[in-house]
Design a protein around this motif. Structure first.
Motif, PDB file in Angstrom:
ATOM      1  N   GLY A   8       0.799  -1.263  -0.002  1.00 30.35           N
ATOM      2  CA  GLY A   8       0.122   0.150  -0.042  1.00 30.35           C
ATOM      3  C   GLY A   8       0.831   1.405   0.013  1.00 30.35           C
ATOM      4  N   GLY A   9       2.221   1.207   0.118  1.00 30.46           N
ATOM      5  CA  GLY A   9       2.936   2.334   0.256  1.00 30.46           C
ATOM      6  C   GLY A   9       3.156   2.671  -1.199  1.00 30.46           C
ATOM      7  N   THR A  10       3.891   4.292  -1.157  1.00 28.07           N
ATOM      8  CA  THR A  10       4.060   4.771  -2.543  1.00 28.07           C
ATOM      9  C   THR A  10       5.878   5.178  -2.434  1.00 28.07           C
ATOM     10  N   HIS A  11       6.511   4.283  -1.719  1.00 28.74           N
ATOM     11  CA  HIS A  11       7.829   5.023  -1.619  1.00 28.74           C
ATOM     12  C   HIS A  11       8.815   4.309  -2.440  1.00 28.74           C
ATOM     13  N   SER A  12       8.387   2.966  -3.011  1.00 25.37           N
ATOM     14  CA  SER A  12       9.303   2.437  -4.046  1.00 25.37           C
ATOM     15  C   SER A  12       8.453   2.220  -5.236  1.00 25.37           C
ATOM     16  N   LEU A  13       9.001   1.007  -5.971  1.00 26.86           N
ATOM     17  CA  LEU A  13       8.180   0.751  -7.137  1.00 26.86           C
ATOM     18  C   LEU A  13       7.258  -0.416  -6.750  1.00 26.86           C
ATOM     19  N   THR A  14       6.235  -0.947  -7.790  1.00 27.23           N
ATOM     20  CA  THR A  14       5.537  -2.209  -7.443  1.00 27.23           C
ATOM     21  C   THR A  14       6.211  -3.144  -7.834  1.00 27.23           C
ATOM     22  N   ARG A  15       7.179  -3.230  -8.758  1.00 26.28           N
ATOM     23  CA  ARG A  15       7.648  -4.315  -9.255  1.00 26.28           C
ATOM     24  C   ARG A  15       8.900  -3.943  -9.946  1.00 26.28           C
ATOM     25  N   LYS A  16       9.875  -4.740 -10.250  1.00 27.89           N
ATOM     26  CA  LYS A  16      11.174  -4.766 -10.952  1.00 27.89           C
ATOM     27  C   LYS A  16      10.895  -4.081 -12.142  1.00 27.89           C
ATOM     28  N   ALA A  17      12.011  -3.064 -12.502  1.00 30.67           N
ATOM     29  CA  ALA A  17      11.784  -2.312 -13.594  1.00 30.67           C
ATOM     30  C   ALA A  17      13.219  -2.477 -14.322  1.00 30.67           C
ATOM     31  N   LYS A  18      13.311  -2.668 -15.721  1.00 28.90           N
ATOM     32  CA  LYS A  18      14.548  -2.804 -16.534  1.00 28.90           C
ATOM     33  C   LYS A  18      14.253  -1.973 -17.514  1.00 28.90           C
ATOM     34  N   GLY A  19      15.612  -1.118 -17.640  1.00 29.10           N
ATOM     35  CA  GLY A  19      15.783  -0.244 -19.000  1.00 29.10           C
ATOM     36  C   GLY A  19      17.129  -0.448 -19.639  1.00 29.10           C
ATOM     37  N   LYS A  20      17.196  -0.180 -21.001  1.00 34.12           N
ATOM     38  CA  LYS A  20      18.297  -0.195 -21.670  1.00 34.12           C
ATOM     39  C   LYS A  20      18.540   0.908 -22.715  1.00 34.12           C
ATOM     40  N   ALA A  21      19.859   1.506 -22.838  1.00 34.31           N
ATOM     41  CA  ALA A  21      20.303   2.435 -23.759  1.00 34.31           C
ATOM     42  C   ALA A  21      21.783   2.112 -23.985  1.00 34.31           C
ATOM     43  N   GLY A  22      21.987   2.087 -25.294  1.00 35.29           N
ATOM     44  CA  GLY A  22      23.063   1.796 -25.807  1.00 35.29           C
ATOM     45  C   GLY A  22      23.796   0.478 -25.055  1.00 35.29           C
ATOM     46  N   SER A  23      24.874   0.301 -24.559  1.00 38.57           N
ATOM     47  CA  SER A  23      25.447  -0.677 -24.006  1.00 38.57           C
ATOM     48  C   SER A  23      25.012  -0.808 -22.529  1.00 38.57           C
ATOM     49  N   VAL A  24      24.346   0.010 -22.042  1.00 38.84           N
ATOM     50  CA  VAL A  24      23.985  -0.034 -20.555  1.00 38.84           C
ATOM     51  C   VAL A  24      22.595  -0.349 -20.099  1.00 38.84           C
ATOM     52  N   THR A  25      22.352  -1.230 -19.273  1.00 39.94           N
ATOM     53  CA  THR A  25      21.332  -1.779 -18.650  1.00 39.94           C
ATOM     54  C   THR A  25      21.211  -1.408 -17.321  1.00 39.94           C
ATOM     55  N   VAL A  26      20.097  -1.024 -16.821  1.00 40.04           N
ATOM     56  CA  VAL A  26      19.740  -0.550 -15.335  1.00 40.04           C
ATOM     57  C   VAL A  26      18.477  -1.214 -14.955  1.00 40.04           C
ATOM     58  N   GLU A  27      18.627  -2.104 -13.689  1.00 36.65           N
ATOM     59  CA  GLU A  27      17.558  -2.796 -13.062  1.00 36.65           C
ATOM     60  C   GLU A  27      17.152  -1.995 -12.110  1.00 36.65           C
ATOM     61  N   ILE A  28      15.928  -1.644 -11.476  1.00 33.25           N
ATOM     62  CA  ILE A  28      15.491  -0.985 -10.333  1.00 33.25           C
ATOM     63  C   ILE A  28      14.489  -2.012  -9.599  1.00 33.25           C
ATOM     64  N   ILE A  29      15.092  -2.308  -8.542  1.00 36.47           N
ATOM     65  CA  ILE A  29      14.403  -3.460  -7.660  1.00 36.47           C
ATOM     66  C   ILE A  29      13.560  -2.709  -6.285  1.00 36.47           C
ATOM     67  N   PRO A  30      12.253  -3.003  -6.094  1.00 34.22           N
ATOM     68  CA  PRO A  30      11.733  -2.411  -4.955  1.00 34.22           C
ATOM     69  C   PRO A  30      12.365  -2.770  -3.792  1.00 34.22           C
ATOM     70  N   ALA A  31      12.388  -1.977  -2.874  1.00 37.22           N
ATOM     71  CA  ALA A  31      13.013  -2.194  -1.506  1.00 37.22           C
ATOM     72  C   ALA A  31      12.096  -1.646  -0.394  1.00 37.22           C
ATOM     73  N   PRO A  32      12.358  -2.084   1.071  1.00 35.65           N
ATOM     74  CA  PRO A  32      11.514  -1.942   2.046  1.00 35.65           C
ATOM     75  C   PRO A  32      11.676  -0.343   2.373  1.00 35.65           C
ATOM     76  N   MET A  33      10.904   0.201   3.096  1.00 36.63           N
ATOM     77  CA  MET A  33      10.914   1.621   3.575  1.00 36.63           C
ATOM     78  C   MET A  33      11.942   1.734   4.601  1.00 36.63           C
TER      79      MET A  33
END
Length: 217
Positions: free
Chosen positions: A126-151
């Protein structure tokens, strides 16, 4: 750094702009859900107060033309209200100031709503301080993954990634990045793409209702 444009003399040139000026659309959510293209930065200025901008990188680029070598400045910029809305853009101009202003205006046209939540198994729902799920993005050779974390964890991220997450209103997250992460442009763009991919995924109805209940308290 915050900038607010004076739009007292703004004359909308698009259908969405006219709807905003007439009061038919009164929130950024409505504007994004309308299906109408966002082509005027003044629309964002009207609907999102307190929008902050962050210059992530400025670099000089050169190009050879028939008349000789031409020098321009490339600016990478992100904008956000630190409460769920984020934009990103790159722009070039002959002057540094012009490149910054162009990047800010284009970033406003690329505004997205970040799908915030409390997706960590260690956290309460129910919070809004992080993400609801893992998110992954790519640009050129770079890949970034964002993982939800506890408050309370904070942002375990590189400086560029952290600045973008802060503008988006994400307070707690783990991140992983691969590739040539020293390239600020690709690192910033991959982070934005990750949040954009997450925002395009559907959140289950029960999770949305739980978030709404918490925010109404």
């Amino acid at each position: 750094m915050s900038r607010r444009n004076n739009n007292d003399g703004w004359e909308p040139r698009t259908r969405l702009g006219r709807k905003v000026q007439n009061g038919d659309i009164s929130s950024m959510d409505q504007a994004l859900e309308s299906g109408l293209p966002l082509k005027e930065p003044e629309i964002v200025d009207q609907l999102l107060g307190g929008l902050d901008d962050e210059v992530l990188d400025i670099n000089m680029v050169q190009r050879m033309t028939d008349s000789g070598r031409r020098v321009k400045f490339r600016c990478v910029c992100a904008v956000g209200n630190r409460d769920g809305y984020l934009g990103y853009a790159e722009a070039r101009d002959d002057q540094v100031g012009g490149a910054i202003q162009k990047a800010i205006e284009v970033a406003k046209l690329n505004i997205i709503k970040v799908d915030r939540g409390s997706g960590s198994w260690e956290d309460r729902p129910g919070g809004t301080h992080s993400l609801t799920r893992k998110a992954k993005g790519k640009a050129g050779s770079v890949t970034v993954e964002i993982i939800p974390a506890p408050m309370g964890l904070g942002l375990a991220a590189a400086e560029t990634v952290r600045k973008i997450l802060e503008l988006a209103g994400v307070q707690d997250a783990w991140t992983k990045s691969d590739g040539n992460t020293r390239t600020t442009v690709n690192l910033a763009k991959a982070t934005y793409n990750a949040l954009q991919n997450a925002s395009q995924s559907r959140t289950p109805r029960r999770a949305r209702e739980k978030q709404r209940e918490v925010s109404d308290r």
